[in-house]
Every structure is written in structure tokens, then in C-alpha cells.
Design a protein around this motif. Sequence first.
Motif, mmCIF file in Angstrom:
data_model
loop_
_atom_site.group_PDB
_atom_site.id
_atom_site.type_symbol
_atom_site.label_atom_id
_atom_site.label_comp_id
_atom_site.label_asym_id
_atom_site.label_seq_id
_atom_site.Cartn_x
_atom_site.Cartn_y
_atom_site.Cartn_z
ATOM 1 N N THR A 1 -5.879 -7.097 -3.429
ATOM 2 C CA THR A 1 -5.439 -5.885 -3.831
ATOM 3 C C THR A 1 -6.034 -5.929 -5.232
ATOM 4 O O THR A 1 -5.926 -6.630 -6.023
ATOM 5 C CB THR A 1 -3.871 -5.576 -4.105
ATOM 6 O OG1 THR A 1 -3.310 -6.619 -4.698
ATOM 7 C CG2 THR A 1 -3.133 -5.626 -2.741
ATOM 8 N N GLN B 1 6.160 -2.845 1.483
ATOM 9 C CA GLN B 1 4.879 -2.127 1.114
ATOM 10 C C GLN B 1 4.316 -1.449 2.388
ATOM 11 O O GLN B 1 4.230 -1.972 3.328
ATOM 12 C CB GLN B 1 3.942 -2.954 0.313
ATOM 13 C CG GLN B 1 4.490 -3.484 -1.028
ATOM 14 C CD GLN B 1 5.215 -4.835 -0.889
ATOM 15 O OE1 GLN B 1 5.533 -5.236 0.226
ATOM 16 N NE2 GLN B 1 4.975 -5.676 -2.103
ATOM 17 N N ASP B 2 3.979 -0.276 2.012
ATOM 18 C CA ASP B 2 3.298 0.555 3.087
ATOM 19 C C ASP B 2 1.775 0.022 3.415
ATOM 20 O O ASP B 2 1.393 0.026 4.556
ATOM 21 C CB ASP B 2 3.239 2.145 2.725
ATOM 22 C CG ASP B 2 4.465 2.789 2.828
ATOM 23 O OD1 ASP B 2 4.679 3.889 1.975
ATOM 24 O OD2 ASP B 2 5.369 2.213 3.504
ATOM 25 N N PHE B 3 1.290 -0.718 2.313
ATOM 26 C CA PHE B 3 0.073 -0.945 2.708
ATOM 27 C C PHE B 3 -0.091 -2.194 3.496
ATOM 28 O O PHE B 3 -0.991 -2.560 4.322
ATOM 29 C CB PHE B 3 -0.872 -1.299 1.269
ATOM 30 C CG PHE B 3 -0.477 -2.580 0.762
ATOM 31 C CD1 PHE B 3 -1.003 -3.669 1.130
ATOM 32 C CD2 PHE B 3 0.748 -2.785 -0.150
ATOM 33 C CE1 PHE B 3 -0.776 -5.096 0.280
ATOM 34 C CE2 PHE B 3 0.909 -3.928 -0.986
ATOM 35 C CZ PHE B 3 0.182 -5.189 -0.572
ATOM 36 N N GLU C 1 -5.061 2.804 -1.414
ATOM 37 C CA GLU C 1 -3.405 2.871 -1.131
ATOM 38 C C GLU C 1 -2.769 2.898 -2.543
ATOM 39 O O GLU C 1 -3.181 2.388 -3.456
ATOM 40 C CB GLU C 1 -2.888 1.700 -0.205
ATOM 41 C CG GLU C 1 -1.748 1.920 0.102
ATOM 42 C CD GLU C 1 -1.283 2.842 1.104
ATOM 43 O OE1 GLU C 1 -2.345 3.287 1.814
ATOM 44 O OE2 GLU C 1 -0.286 3.683 0.908
ATOM 45 N N GLN C 2 -1.719 3.824 -2.608
ATOM 46 C CA GLN C 2 -1.044 4.006 -3.744
ATOM 47 C C GLN C 2 0.016 3.038 -3.725
ATOM 48 O O GLN C 2 1.112 2.966 -2.767
ATOM 49 C CB GLN C 2 -0.522 5.617 -3.837
ATOM 50 C CG GLN C 2 0.150 5.640 -5.376
ATOM 51 C CD GLN C 2 -0.043 7.114 -5.529
ATOM 52 O OE1 GLN C 2 -0.858 7.978 -5.180
ATOM 53 N NE2 GLN C 2 1.089 7.716 -6.536
ATOM 54 N N ILE C 3 0.051 2.227 -4.706
ATOM 55 C CA ILE C 3 1.346 0.959 -4.593
ATOM 56 C C ILE C 3 1.975 1.402 -6.051
ATOM 57 O O ILE C 3 1.462 1.211 -7.274
ATOM 58 C CB ILE C 3 0.920 -0.214 -4.662
ATOM 59 C CG1 ILE C 3 -0.115 -0.215 -3.329
ATOM 60 C CG2 ILE C 3 1.913 -1.375 -4.542
ATOM 61 C CD1 ILE C 3 -0.839 -1.670 -3.275
ATOM 62 N N ASP C 4 3.344 1.581 -6.122
ATOM 63 C CA ASP C 4 4.191 1.798 -7.412
ATOM 64 C C ASP C 4 3.308 2.867 -8.282
ATOM 65 O O ASP C 4 3.303 2.433 -9.486
ATOM 66 C CB ASP C 4 4.177 0.205 -8.029
ATOM 67 C CG ASP C 4 5.065 -0.544 -7.361
ATOM 68 O OD1 ASP C 4 4.584 -1.939 -7.567
ATOM 69 O OD2 ASP C 4 5.815 -0.225 -6.601
#
Length: 764
Positions: free
Chosen positions: A283, A241-243, A259-262
Motif C-alpha cells: 500500500t 479492510q475493504d481493500f 482504494e480509500q483507507i481510513d
Amino acid sequence: MLRLFKLRGSFLSRIIVATVAIFLFSIILISIINYSYNTKINDKHTSDTYQKLLSQTDYNIETLYERVFQIGEQLLNDSEIIRGLYSNELNPIDAMKVENRVDEVVSANPYINSVYLYNGETGRFIHTINKDVDIPAIDQQAVGLIDVRKKMNKMLFLPHQQSYIYDSKPYVSNILSLIFTYSGSRNGHAIFINLELKSIQDLFNKMGSTAYSNFIIVDKQGVNILNSNQPEQFMHDRSKQDFISKVIHSEAKSNHFIEQIDKKKFLITYVYNEKLEWYLINTTSYDYLSKDSFTFLRNIILISLVVLLFSIAATVLLINKIYLPFGKVVKMIKYSHPFGSSAEYADDVEYVSDVFKGLIHKVMSLEDSAVKDRNKLKEGFLRECLNQEGSMDEQGIAAHFQKLEIQLKTTNLRVLVLVMEGEHGVISNQRDTQLSLVKEAVYELALRTIADHGALEKIETGSHSMVLLMNDMEGMSDDAWLGFVHHVDKMMGIQLKIGVGEGAATMQELANSYETAREALDYVFLRDDQRIYFYDKIQAAIRKKFHYPFKLENSLLNHLKLNDSKAALENIDELFEEIEDCSIKDIHATLKQIGSNLDKVFNEIVDLSPIYTAHQMESLADVISSFVRVDMLKQFFKELVPFIIQELKGNRHRDCKEIIKQACDYIQQHYRKDDLSADSVATALHISIPYFSKLFNENMRVSFSTYVTNLRLAEAEDLLLHTSLRVKEIGEQIGFLNSTYFITVFKKKHGLSPNQFRQMKKAN
């Protein structure tokens, strides 16, 4: 008259149209502002909330780490443990001693899964798992983690997994290990203290995981150690994950970002623990935050419409009551009619006079109301500063101080928490009306006696308490403080206790001063005779490094088991002397732990239910938590000692011969098992271990271990003469798992080894 009514109607219409236009414009403006900024405000508020939760959990985990670290130091300083760790070969008696010492650590600490002692030269493990389980087989990472530990500069929790089958049941335990390597070791000697991963998972559960939020622990390489939504996942590879990457590479130790996740937006909040070198992350779904924003916008629109309707109604009412009479006055002046020429005009003048009187009264009421409203706004703003709500800078705070006419300076502040008590504790809530007057009087007295040293502001915090904010107190002596307290006692007939927090250089530090003032008041538990509690002085007197009183606790348990009331009471005095200069948190934790241990040791052999019933609690730890002063706790312990000893003596009024007979029957049934011990027999008979050992020796004229050994050797002789079993098989069958030890014991009694004994008897 018709012209006047038309004029009035035209004026009323214009007022209503203007009111509607202003409110519609206000609704649109407020909606735009809300849409732009309310989500950001929600972000900040939610982030602050989760940062507090994460920081508290971080503190709890670090406290757990410190506790385990103390246990590790205790083991490293234990000569039996070190001898067992470094011995290349242990005789059975020494091995049993080491295993018992390790078992004691696990039994005393429910959050510990197991303990390993690893000898790097022989590859031998001494451990607390079932003895027929091979550690390298169930915990394949254990040996490799020693090298990982050596490469680290800090002592850390290292996660790994135990997996085995015992009694046809599979066991999988995710554990966190703290590994201690002895300073003189070069061959991988180590002590493992293994914690259940559940002990950390429980902390996450207490924070309140929901469908919209998730709590994660990752180390500084990005390895996922724990995930509250997926507790079965353990020790992932580096997370993609980027975050998480963004968290790890950030410079701030705690922060939040979007942050954008999935393909979904999330609010990420994190805290970094330098000691453990891992991140605690939360999150929260952005949809959940946006929902609150739209709800808030809807409420604003509904409230605005209600206010609009009330405004229109008020406008119509004011026009009817004020505009029409003034219209008559204007008409009279316009046509120059004398006031006394008509009864109608005289009535109009009297009515206008009454209107002016009413207006003057309303203006005065509005002024009083404005003062009260300003005081409420001032107190509300100071309360927000006290609770760290909002994110205003120093300039913004100074502007609010000037606007609200707050006399305090924004620097060199200090918080005082005042609690008012009657003769026998906190004043009853039935006197709320009187209390409000008393508090006002106390505040006025404070303004006259304390405010000479700086400005003073009051904040209500409860029916019997309040907070005072003031500037620097350098010129105020202890006598001045006591003088203020005695003035309150004499004039109000109440007892006042004051907690004084540490200084706050800026308004941003005010919340810490408030917390320390409340913490200072906690010391009423320890020293009830004081009236003023200075946090700075209390901290200077507290012992900084706390050590749990293991020796005193063990001594107390032993003296209770031996019915030595005098020595046990002396232990109680020593215990309270030992902890009196510790922090309140450590004192509470110590006494509750001792109560839990007393409960655990004596609950099966002593009926403690009368104590639980008397205090309406379910355990000794709960009873201890209910006391509000340390002197009451000390008296409770001094009453508990004779109660336990009396109960133990009462249990021993049974016939000694009956107890010995029951003991012999139990031994006869279980002597072939390797785990038979004096402890297990005493537990089965519901008597204490020291008393059982003393009773057995006096009646049987032989020690317990000798008696059991003789039984086993008698059966061994019979098996040697009448079976073809091997010596090792015979030893295992009669309770000797170590064949070498069996041969040693047999030879000591007969002067011959088992094989020599068999050959000689058969030859004869």
C-alpha cells in the motif's frame, strides 16, 4: 530609413507578442494534460516497481519454501527419524541418536527455529527446544495444526506462536511451520519444520519499507500473516479492510487499484502465490504520489518560462541580423536602383550573399543534427522496449517503428548482448574514445555478415558492451556466427563474447529475451572457452531438478577431519562434476554454502585468517563469491584442502599426555551434566572430534563413553551407601536424566539393581 526602422519595430513587436501568446497557451495546455494524466502515469510506474519487488520477494519466499520442503523430504527418508517417530518407546541411546539427527538440521540451517517429531499414539514430542520445555505447553496450536494440514490439498506454511520462560527469561517466537505427515500414518504422526517469522520479515526490509508504503502478507481467507509496519502483530482475525477483501475476490493474479483507507487514498499493488495460497500486498500513500505530480508541474512551468525568454532573445537577434539586410534589398528592388550605381548597395548585396551562404550551411547542419536526433530517439525508444518501460500496445509500437524508420519487424525478435574483451579480460575504461569507434566498426561488420538474415538495430549499454536487436535467425548456422566472431577478432584485435537470448514473438516479450541473453553470458563463469552462448542450448543442457550434495559435503568434512588429503581431493573432483550441469545460481549457492560450512566447522580449530587476508575478505563464502570462473574456484578448493589438513596436523603437535590430562580434568568437572559428550570435550580442547576419540582410546585403553559411565557409577555407589537419596535422585545428580537407563547400566555392571546393591552392602 526612419520608415524602415519603424516597420522593423512593428514587425519585431508582433513577433514577440505572438511568441509570448504561443508559449502561454502551451504552458496552460501542458499543465492541464499533466494534471489529468501525470498522476495516472505515476500510479502505473509505481505499481510496476512494486510488482517487480513483490514478485522477487515472492520468488525468494518460494525458494525458501522449496529448501524447507527438501529438508522435510530428507527427514522422511531418514530411517533413524522414522523409527524415532513411530516407536512407542525409545531407549535412551536411540532417543539421543534421533535428537542429534534433528539438531543437525537446525544447526545447518540458520533460518530454522526448531524441529518437532510428534507421535500421535503416545502424544510424545522429540524436539530441538531445551529439553525441560514441554511443547504442548509452549506451542498450544501445534497438535491442532496437524488436522489443518490433513484437510489441505497443498503443503503450506502454517503460522503460529511459541511462548515460554527458560532460565527466568521470557521467549516469544512467531514461527511458520511446514508440517509433513507420513503417508501410512492415521494417528497424527507428523514432522514440524518451524521457520523464524524474521526470515520473511528480512525480505520485506530488503524491499525498503518507508513511511509512505507498507508490505502485507494475507492468506486467501484474509488472515493477516505479516505486516511490515507492525511486525509484532501476528495471526490477526479476518481483516476488516475493504481493500484486502477486494484483493481476495479479484480474478487477476497481480494488479493494482486505488482504494480509500481510513479517509486517505492509497495505491494498492498485489501479487498472488498459487503454491502458498497467499497474497503479497503493498500500500502506497496517494499523497506521496501526488507530491511528485505537483513537483513535475512546477518544473514544467519554470522550464517553459526559461525557454520563452531565450525565444524572445533569439527573435530579437534574428530580426537584427536577417530582417534589416533583406529590407535594404526590398528597398533597392522597389525603387529599381541598379546594383552597381552605389557602393552602399554593392555592400548590401555582398552582405545578403554572405547571409544566404550562412543559411545554406545552417540548413545542412540542421539536417545532420536531425539524423543524429532521430537515431537517439530510435535508440531511446528501443531501450524502453528492452527494459519494459511504458505500456504501448502493438499498434502503437508499429506506428513508432514507422515514424523512427526502424527496419525491424515487430514479431520474431531476438536480443544479442555483445561484450568486448582484450587479451586478459574486459577492456579498460581508459580507452572509451577508441571503444566507441571499435563498437561502430563491429556494428558495421554485423550489418554485412549477420543482417543478411534480417534487419539489425544497435543499443548502447556500456563502454565495452552493446545490444543488437534482430529478427528471425532460422537461416543462420553456427558456422556463420563463428565466422562473424573470428572476423571481429582478426580485424579489431579484440575478443567478442555473445549472449543470445530466447526468441520473442512480440515486442512485449523483448525484455525477457534481453534478460535471457544476459543470463546466457553468465555461463562465462562455467565455460570461459566458448565465444557464443545460446540460452536455448544452455537450458536444454541444465539439470532441471537440483539436489544439494549433502553426501559429498559430509564426506569432504569427514576426510578433512581424518587428515585424508587424497580422499578429500577426490571429493572436490566429484563435487564439481556433480554440479557442472546445474544452473549458475545453484552452483554459486552450493559452493558458498559449502564454504560457510567449512568456515563453521574448522574456524575454531584452524587459523583461516591468512586466506581471508590474501583475498581481502572476511569469510570463505566471501572469498568464493569473488571468483569469476569455476576453474579458479576448483583450484582454490584444491589449495584449501592441504592448508586445512596442515593446520590440523600442526595443532596436534602438542604432547598427547597433556591433551589426555586436560581431557580427564574437563570430564572430572563436567561428568555430572547430562550434555557431556566427546564433541563438547574436543571443542573445549580445540581439536577435531575423530582425533580426540582416537587419542582417548589409545591412551586410556577404554572408550570415552565407558570412561564417563564408570565415573558416574563410582559416585552412584558412594551415594547409595552414604546417603538416603532415592535412586531417581541419584541418577539425576550424576548425569542420568532417565532413571530406567541408569538402573539398566548399573545392573549391567554389578548384576544387581541399585536398591539391591544398597541393601546387600548395608547388610554386610
